[in-house]
Structures are given as C-alpha cells and as structure tokens.
Scaffold this active site. Structure first.
Site, PDB file in Angstrom:
ATOM      1  N   LYS A 114       0.866  -1.190   0.000  1.00 35.30           N
ATOM      2  CA  LYS A 114       0.000   0.000   0.000  1.00 35.30           C
ATOM      3  C   LYS A 114       0.889   1.222   0.000  1.00 35.30           C
ATOM      4  O   LYS A 114       2.046   1.159   0.467  1.00 35.30           O
ATOM      5  CB  LYS A 114      -0.886   0.022   1.258  1.00 35.30           C
ATOM      6  CG  LYS A 114      -2.171   0.791   1.076  1.00 35.30           C
ATOM      7  CD  LYS A 114      -3.172  -0.034   0.291  1.00 35.30           C
ATOM      8  CE  LYS A 114      -4.506   0.642   0.164  1.00 35.30           C
ATOM      9  NZ  LYS A 114      -5.501  -0.304  -0.367  1.00 35.30           N
TER      10      LYS A 114
HETATM   11  P1  NAD Z   1     -12.901   7.425  -3.582  1.00 35.43           P
HETATM   12  O1  NAD Z   1     -11.951   8.503  -3.233  1.00 35.43           O
HETATM   13  O2  NAD Z   1     -13.217   7.157  -5.014  1.00 35.43           O
HETATM   14  O3  NAD Z   1     -14.311   7.671  -2.828  1.00 35.43           O
HETATM   15  C1  NAD Z   1     -14.381   7.901  -1.454  1.00 35.43           C
HETATM   16  C2  NAD Z   1     -15.793   8.334  -1.077  1.00 35.43           C
HETATM   17  O4  NAD Z   1     -15.805   8.555   0.344  1.00 35.43           O
HETATM   18  C3  NAD Z   1     -16.230   9.644  -1.717  1.00 35.43           C
HETATM   19  O5  NAD Z   1     -17.626   9.616  -1.923  1.00 35.43           O
HETATM   20  C4  NAD Z   1     -15.856  10.676  -0.647  1.00 35.43           C
HETATM   21  O6  NAD Z   1     -16.644  11.874  -0.732  1.00 35.43           O
HETATM   22  C5  NAD Z   1     -16.174   9.912   0.630  1.00 35.43           C
HETATM   23  N1  NAD Z   1     -15.355  10.391   1.744  1.00 35.43           N
HETATM   24  C6  NAD Z   1     -14.045  10.722   1.714  1.00 35.43           C
HETATM   25  N2  NAD Z   1     -13.641  11.146   2.920  1.00 35.43           N
HETATM   26  C7  NAD Z   1     -14.742  11.064   3.738  1.00 35.43           C
HETATM   27  C8  NAD Z   1     -14.964  11.380   5.095  1.00 35.43           C
HETATM   28  N3  NAD Z   1     -13.993  11.858   5.870  1.00 35.43           N
HETATM   29  N4  NAD Z   1     -16.213  11.168   5.592  1.00 35.43           N
HETATM   30  C9  NAD Z   1     -17.212  10.674   4.828  1.00 35.43           C
HETATM   31  N5  NAD Z   1     -17.057  10.376   3.515  1.00 35.43           N
HETATM   32  C10 NAD Z   1     -15.836  10.573   2.974  1.00 35.43           C
HETATM   33  O7  NAD Z   1     -12.318   6.107  -2.865  1.00 35.43           O
HETATM   34  P2  NAD Z   1     -12.625   4.595  -3.241  1.00 35.43           P
HETATM   35  O8  NAD Z   1     -11.607   4.135  -4.223  1.00 35.43           O
HETATM   36  O9  NAD Z   1     -14.083   4.447  -3.533  1.00 35.43           O
HETATM   37  O10 NAD Z   1     -12.261   3.870  -1.865  1.00 35.43           O
HETATM   38  C11 NAD Z   1     -13.187   3.819  -0.802  1.00 35.43           C
HETATM   39  C12 NAD Z   1     -12.756   2.751   0.177  1.00 35.43           C
HETATM   40  O11 NAD Z   1     -12.695   1.474  -0.481  1.00 35.43           O
HETATM   41  C13 NAD Z   1     -11.380   2.944   0.808  1.00 35.43           C
HETATM   42  O12 NAD Z   1     -11.398   2.397   2.109  1.00 35.43           O
HETATM   43  C14 NAD Z   1     -10.494   2.094  -0.081  1.00 35.43           C
HETATM   44  O13 NAD Z   1      -9.304   1.683   0.585  1.00 35.43           O
HETATM   45  C15 NAD Z   1     -11.406   0.915  -0.330  1.00 35.43           C
HETATM   46  N6  NAD Z   1     -11.088   0.135  -1.525  1.00 35.43           N
HETATM   47  C16 NAD Z   1     -11.033   0.701  -2.752  1.00 35.43           C
HETATM   48  C17 NAD Z   1     -10.766  -0.095  -3.861  1.00 35.43           C
HETATM   49  C18 NAD Z   1     -10.767   0.472  -5.265  1.00 35.43           C
HETATM   50  O14 NAD Z   1     -10.692  -0.313  -6.203  1.00 35.43           O
HETATM   51  N7  NAD Z   1     -10.885   1.770  -5.456  1.00 35.43           N
HETATM   52  C19 NAD Z   1     -10.528  -1.468  -3.709  1.00 35.43           C
HETATM   53  C20 NAD Z   1     -10.609  -2.028  -2.429  1.00 35.43           C
HETATM   54  C21 NAD Z   1     -10.897  -1.215  -1.355  1.00 35.43           C
END
Ligand code: NAD
Length: 424
Positions: A114
């Site tokens: 990561k």
């Molecule tokens: P992203 O940045 O695309 O979206 C994040 C979302 O969360 C947005 O809607 C944002 O407005 C909201 N957000 C951000 N900070 C916040 C806060 N403090 N309070 C409330 N809402 C908040 O991120 P993502 O890629 O969708 O990732 C989201 C989660 O999923 C993370 O934990 C990430 O590690 C996990 N994840 C992502 C992937 C991937 O393929 N992108 C894969 C596995 C796990």
C-alpha cells in the site's frame, strides 16, 4: 527478538488493530510462532519527503509519501495508492497487511502493499495533482515495477493518477510499461470493467449472503456510505440486482429516499456538481446518520473506522458488507455480531478490485486483452468461490466470517513461506 516485542516504526491505532486481528486468528490457528513473527511486520517500508510547488509558483510545501510492501513471498506486491490527509506509515502498513490476506483469499499471485501521500487531493488543481503524482512516483521508482510492486487506485486517486504514474515510470525506463500499474484508463492498457470491479464484486456477494441468511435480494433496502469508486458502482450494481438503494453519502453528507434513489440520476448530479450537496430529488441527512437508516443491507464504502461502538447499536441492517477497508472497529464488530448482524469482511468483500487488477496485469504482461464478458464472468466466479470457501470455514470452525477469511488468507501464505524456507 520477537517482532511482537520490538518497537515498531509503523505503530499506529490502525496498524495495531491489523496486528490484533492477526494475533487473534494466529492463536486460534495455533500458527507457528516463527511464521507469525514474520507476518506481523512488513518486509519493506519506504518513507519519502519531497517538495511540491503550488500553482502560484511561490509556495513550496514539503509532502510526505509512503510505500509499504508487506510480503514478497507470493510474487510481486500489489496495493493501492491513496491521497488523503490521514495517510501515515502506520495506516499504510496496516492496509498492506490486509492486502496480503485479500490477495491470498482470492488466490491471486501477489503479496500485499500500500502507499500514499499525505495531501488533500480536493485542494489541488489538476496541474498540482499531476505534479504531486509524478514526483511521488519518482521518489518510489526503485521499489515499484511490473515484477516487483504494482500500484493501483485507492482513496483520493483515480484512473488519471494511474496514467500519470505509468507515464512517469515509462519515461524513466525509456519504454512503455503498462503493467507497472493497474486501474489505468483502457486506452493505456487498462482493463475494461476495472473501474466498476470493486463495487460490482462487493454486490456480487449479496445474493450468496442473502441465501445463507434466508433473506430476499430483490426489493431489499441498501444504504451505502461513500459514493466514490467503490460506493457508486456498488449502488449501480445493487440497483441492477433489483435492490432499493435508499441512501448514499459522500464527504458533503447523505441523500435519502425510502422508496429508493434513482442512482443514474444521482450519479449524473455528482458528475456535474462534484458532490451530493444540493441534489434536488431526495432528502438530505448528515453523512453519519446513514448508519442508522432503516435498511436491510449496509455497505460502508468510504473510509475506515466509521462503524464504531458508539453507532453500532443504531445499525438496523441484518447484513453488513464492507466495501471500504477497515470501516468497522473491533469493538463495533463484536457488538454487531452479538446482535446477529452478518458481516462480510473487507478482505473478502472488496477483493473484486484486486482480482480485476490481477486480470489487468496479466493482460498487460501478455499484451492480449479479454472481453468484458470474460472479465465480469471470471470476477463473479472468483468472488463467489471465495465467499463459499470462507463461509465453509466459518461453519466448520464455528467462527465469524472475518476470522474465517483471515484463516483462509493466513493459511495459504503460511504454507508458501514454509516451503520457500529461509534465505540463506
Ligand atoms: P474514492 O476517493 O473514489 O471515494 C471515497 C468516497 O468517500 C467519496 O464519496 C468521498 O466523498 C467519501 N469520503 C471521503 N472522505 C470522507 C470522510 N472523511 N467522511 C465521509 N465520507 C468521505 O475512494 P474509493 O476508491 O471508492 O475507496 C473507498 C474505500 O474502499 C477505501 O477504504 C479504499 O481503501 C477501499 N477500496 C477501494 C478499492 C478500489 O478499487 N478503489 C478497492 C478495495 C478497497
């Protein structure tokens, strides 16, 4: 000396939580202590600081960046890069460890990694975002590569950021290296269906989980915390399955409609306006109120540590599927399970992202690209098989799904470590 007793540079609440989860399960599995000791700490951690020149050309800020590789036993390491103000060495180390278990659960030939930069991406112009990405890539260029460590998007990063990362790496080595990163745009060798993969994968586990709980899928009410890469495509997939998505949120708050939101319309609004704020066709509630709305299925898909001992008793859902990494604290996990909430843990539920990332890497390495049907079909097959393997362990060992998923993840890695032996 045992790593358990050593002072560790990456200690932080999140890392200690990852280790506490690991220790619980290692004890249950009666894991060889020599192996457990190696798995508690990452194999390599890189910390960098670098100058970032703002658009005004006068302000130069020092930014901190990290890349942690937890385990190199299984193949190259793999894991996202996040741009977020909470990023630190401990957070990245915890997420790298969870990536190891995740890759192992779905059987992709990677160890966990990561990375991230402590920066608020929302405060950056496009040019600033590009400069931060390219300079950070240069800072970690010696520890990443298509056969060593392959980044991907995560919180606060996206396809464009991955394209700049790939371009910077390729400029450095003198030829195009699409396989150095996944989650790229398809025009650069990115996989079709990667963008939707994590959300789709999360939702693909709802039917088997509902079957186990004897709950209907169609018409079930779903609330989703987060409307970014994971949350948005989970909402789209849930609607396609005939579920009613009653609430979604982002950093500006949540929108709610008990009759079900029109997700295409919500997505159109967010594309045009950036945030859910001001969306005209639903009620607005506090983002934190989403955890207490009347629903059958709750999908935290934003950030870590949001389902806590304080709000766990508000949760009405019977099924909680963790789209985000580590959204549920250990204390909340115990409380929810004691109330009969069935939790599909992050390391299983959001593994669709790394699965399609693996497909993307294979396609890039072979320079041979698959059809969308092949990708979506293989994703579904891998996710549902992993779910049923984990459920079998849970039922046989009489443990919860998180413990069962960790058992599966840790066992495969342990077997590999034992047969590889110790060098020299
Ligand atoms: P992203 O940045 O695309 O979206 C994040 C979302 O969360 C947005 O809607 C944002 O407005 C909201 N957000 C951000 N900070 C916040 C806060 N403090 N309070 C409330 N809402 C908040 O991120 P993502 O890629 O969708 O990732 C989201 C989660 O999923 C993370 O934990 C990430 O590690 C996990 N994840 C992502 C992937 C991937 O393929 N992108 C894969 C596995 C796990």
């Amino acid at each position: 000396m045992s790593a358990q007793n050593a002072h560790s540079e990456w200690d932080s609440p999140m890392y200690l939580e990852a280790v506490a989860q690991f220790d619980r399960v290692a004890e249950f599995m009666n894991l060889d202590e020599n192996i457990a000791d190696r798995l508690r700490v990452p194999q390599r951690a890189t910390v960098v600081s670098f100058p970032f020149r703002h658009d005004d050309y006068a302000t130069v800020e020092t930014l901190f960046g990290y890349r942690v590789q937890h385990l190199t036993t299984m193949g190259p390491t793999k894991g996202g890069i996040r741009f977020d103000m909470d990023v630190d060495l401990g957070e990245v180390a915890a997420l790298a460890m969870w990536m190891t278990w995740k890759c192992s659960i779905v059987g992709v030939p990677f160890g966990g990694a990561k990375g991230g930069v402590r920066v608020d991406p929302r405060s950056l112009s496009r040019a600033e975002l590009q400069r931060v990405t390219r300079r950070f890539t240069m800072e970690i260029i010696n520890v990443i590569g298509p056969q060593t460590d392959i980044p991907a998007p995560d919180l606060g990063t996206n396809e464009q950021v991955m394209a700049w990362l790939m371009d910077t790496y390729s400029q450095h080595v003198g030829h195009s290296v699409p396989a150095v990163v996944t989650g790229k745009p398809p025009s650069l060798g990115g996989s079709i269906a990667r963008r939707e993969a994590t959300g789709r994968g999360v939702v693909s586990l709802i039917p088997p989980a509902c079957a186990h709980l004897d709950m209907p899928v169609k018409g079930s009410k779903v609330a989703i915390h987060g409307f970014g890469n994971v949350g948005r495509y989970a909402a789209v997939a849930a609607s396609e399955f005939g579920m009613k998505v009653v609430a979604v949120s982002d950093i500006s708050g949540a929108v709610y409609d008990d009759d079900g939101l029109d997700i295409d319309d919500v997505a159109k609004w967010v594309d045009g306006n950036g945030l859910l704020e001001g969306y005209p066709s639903a009620d607005h509630i506090e983002g934190s109120a989403l955890f207490g709305v009347d629903c059958d299925i709750l999908i935290p898909a934003a950030i870590q540590g949001v389902v806590t001992a304080d709000n766990a008793s508000d949760v009405k859902a019977r099924l909680l599927v963790e789209g985000a990494n580590n959204p549920t604290t250990l204390a909340a996990d115990d409380l929810l399970r004691s109330r009969g909430v069935f939790i599909v843990p992050d390391i299983l539920a959001n593994a669709g992202g790394v699965t399609v990332s693996y497909f993307e890497w294979v396609q890039d390495v072979q320079a041979y690209f698959w059809s969308e049907n092949e990708i979506v079909g293989r994703l579904r097959e891998i996710m549902t098989r992993a779910f049923s393997d984990v459920l079998n362990i849970a039922l046989t060992e009489n443990v919860d799904m998180r413990t069962a998923a960790l058992i599966k993840g840790i066992q495969r890695v342990t077997d590999a470590k034992l047969v590889r032996g110790i060098f020299p």
